[in-house]
Design an enzyme around this catalytic site. Sequence first.
Site, PDB file in Angstrom:
ATOM      1  N   SER A   1       0.847  -1.202   0.000  1.00 16.52           N
ATOM      2  CA  SER A   1       0.000   0.000   0.000  1.00 16.52           C
ATOM      3  C   SER A   1       0.882   1.252   0.000  1.00 16.52           C
ATOM      4  CB  SER A   1      -0.898   0.008   1.237  1.00 16.52           C
ATOM      5  OG  SER A   1      -0.089   0.211   2.391  1.00 16.52           O
TER       6      SER A   1
ATOM      7  N   ASP B   1      -1.300  -1.758  -3.939  1.00 17.99           N
ATOM      8  CA  ASP B   1      -2.657  -1.801  -3.383  1.00 17.99           C
ATOM      9  C   ASP B   1      -3.178  -0.366  -3.237  1.00 17.99           C
ATOM     10  OD1 ASP B   1      -4.860  -3.048  -2.194  1.00 17.99           O
ATOM     11  OD2 ASP B   1      -3.989  -2.960  -0.181  1.00 17.99           O
TER      12      ASP B   1
ATOM     13  N   GLU C   1     -11.385  -0.252  -9.652  1.00 14.45           N
ATOM     14  CA  GLU C   1     -12.469  -0.492  -8.689  1.00 14.45           C
ATOM     15  C   GLU C   1     -13.709   0.309  -9.038  1.00 14.45           C
ATOM     16  OE1 GLU C   1     -11.433  -0.643  -4.520  1.00 14.45           O
ATOM     17  OE2 GLU C   1     -13.424   0.008  -3.880  1.00 14.45           O
TER      18      GLU C   1
ATOM     19  N   GLY D   1     -10.493  -3.324   7.258  1.00 10.54           N
ATOM     20  CA  GLY D   1     -10.186  -3.192   8.675  1.00 10.54           C
ATOM     21  C   GLY D   1     -10.762  -4.317   9.532  1.00 10.54           C
TER      22      GLY D   1
ATOM     23  N   HIS E   1     -11.831  -6.891  -2.060  1.00 12.57           N
ATOM     24  CA  HIS E   1     -11.035  -6.251  -0.998  1.00 12.57           C
ATOM     25  C   HIS E   1     -11.728  -6.530   0.337  1.00 12.57           C
ATOM     26  CE1 HIS E   1      -8.142  -3.516  -3.138  1.00 12.57           C
ATOM     27  NE2 HIS E   1      -8.790  -4.110  -4.128  1.00 12.57           N
TER      28      HIS E   1
ATOM     29  N   SER F   1     -10.806  -9.898   5.222  1.00 12.11           N
ATOM     30  CA  SER F   1     -10.372 -10.579   6.449  1.00 12.11           C
ATOM     31  C   SER F   1     -11.591 -11.093   7.202  1.00 12.11           C
ATOM     32  CB  SER F   1      -9.580  -9.614   7.342  1.00 12.11           C
ATOM     33  OG  SER F   1      -8.247  -9.526   6.882  1.00 12.11           O
TER      34      SER F   1
ATOM     35  N   SER G   1      -5.863  -7.374   7.428  1.00 12.21           N
ATOM     36  CA  SER G   1      -6.160  -7.274   8.868  1.00 12.21           C
ATOM     37  C   SER G   1      -5.907  -8.586   9.610  1.00 12.21           C
ATOM     38  CB  SER G   1      -7.607  -6.834   9.081  1.00 12.21           C
ATOM     39  OG  SER G   1      -7.798  -5.551   8.547  1.00 12.21           O
TER      40      SER G   1
HETATM   41  P1  13P Z   1      -8.836  -6.388   5.231  1.00  5.61           P
HETATM   42  O1  13P Z   1      -8.748  -5.152   6.050  1.00  5.61           O
HETATM   43  O2  13P Z   1     -10.198  -7.023   5.352  1.00  5.61           O
HETATM   44  O3  13P Z   1      -7.763  -7.354   5.516  1.00  5.61           O
HETATM   45  O4  13P Z   1      -8.693  -5.972   3.682  1.00  5.61           O
HETATM   46  C1  13P Z   1      -7.439  -5.734   3.114  1.00  5.61           C
HETATM   47  C2  13P Z   1      -7.538  -5.096   1.782  1.00  5.61           C
HETATM   48  O5  13P Z   1      -8.560  -5.025   1.133  1.00  5.61           O
HETATM   49  C3  13P Z   1      -6.296  -4.553   1.217  1.00  5.61           C
HETATM   50  O6  13P Z   1      -6.507  -3.896   0.016  1.00  5.61           O
HETATM   51  O1  G3H Z   2      -6.804  -1.662   2.189  1.00  4.68           O
HETATM   52  C1  G3H Z   2      -5.895  -1.300   2.918  1.00  4.68           C
HETATM   53  C2  G3H Z   2      -4.852  -2.234   3.375  1.00  4.68           C
HETATM   54  O2  G3H Z   2      -5.281  -2.946   4.511  1.00  4.68           O
HETATM   55  C3  G3H Z   2      -3.574  -1.516   3.596  1.00  4.68           C
HETATM   56  O3  G3H Z   2      -3.605  -0.820   4.785  1.00  4.68           O
HETATM   57  O4  G3H Z   2      -2.899   1.455   4.065  1.00  4.68           O
HETATM   58  O5  G3H Z   2      -2.734   0.750   6.472  1.00  4.68           O
HETATM   59  O6  G3H Z   2      -1.177  -0.189   4.746  1.00  4.68           O
HETATM   60  P1  G3H Z   2      -2.528   0.390   5.036  1.00  4.68           P
HETATM   61 ZN    ZN Z   3      -8.390  -2.891  -0.138  1.00  6.79          ZN
END
Ligand code: 13P
Ligand code: G3H
Ligand code: ZN
Length: 322
Positions: free
Chosen positions: A50, A83, A135, A182, A224, A227, A270
Amino acid sequence: MPLVTTTEMFKKAYDGGYAVGAFNVNNMEIVQGITEACGELNSPVVLQVSKGARAYANHTYLVKMVEAATINYPDIPIALHLDHGDSFEVCKSCIDGGFTSVMIDASSKSFEDNIALTKQVVEYAHDHGVVVEAELGTLAGVEDEVVVEAGHESYTRPEEVEEFVSRTGCDSLAIAIGTSHGAYKFTPEQCTRNEEGILVPPPLRFDVLKGCIERLPGFPIVLHGSSSVPQEFVKIVNQYGGEMPDAIGIPEEQLREAAKLAVCKINIDSDIRLAMTASIRKHMAENPSHFDPRQYLKPARQAVKDMVAHKIVNVLGSDGKA
Ligand code: 13P
Ligand code: G3H
Ligand code: ZN
């Protein structure tokens, strides 16, 4: 093998009724934990970075750690993906800097602006042999500095996907069907409670997913915010001094169903954070004299590996598909 794009892995996943896990990487232990699991289970994988990860760990360190993983696991297809890229410049910097896949997330913009920016990224990426995820629709939750309150998300409109994909030329499409970023995906008010008082989230909108699939046959869909926030890990965090009240995720069975359909990439971050944090909190509480980071990062890395192995077998179905 060197880093690959997602083209071949998504084609095989689509035809084989499974999904490839896309796991966020932020440090060496996370890269190692994920790829050790993939190596043992012979699974393809997307390692994704990310904007926040680049700010934390530095672009070059992340690329070199992922490249090191390709050397350690030469038989596993590994894609390096940006990401939630939010601008042409961020995508360009990753395309120029060794990534094989980028996401341009212009989902908060108007349909026309989303198309224009996505198309610009696609043209540059394809000229450089890199694939693009786009997206349509917005998820609830927190990603980088963008916060969308639960209840303010908007599902993807299946009637828009065909035009979006044909006008942008994107290679895969992330859609919103009720997943969320999250560890707090739903407010307690959005959930029901089962007999034991455990929160049960609203089901994913499979009608929306199927509507998209009908209009985009053979095209890879991405989820996306996938989790599952396993409650046994939340319990460990809370037991050892953490505070994660009402953390809740997406039930794994629903994700497995989606993976059997056109969903070829499932994003998980997450749950890795949760596994690592639960392990570190427990280790610190049980070993107050430890101060060598290797003492608590070794079990934390193992916790990442175990979590990813569990996802590969129980959610993604990507074991043996490398
Ligand atoms: P989670 O927060 O559900 O793990 O999703 C991660 C995500 O979509 C990263 O792009
Ligand atoms: O979708 C977001 C991912 O969980 C990445 O999170 O931007 O805190 O690295 P972050
Ligand atoms: Zn995401």
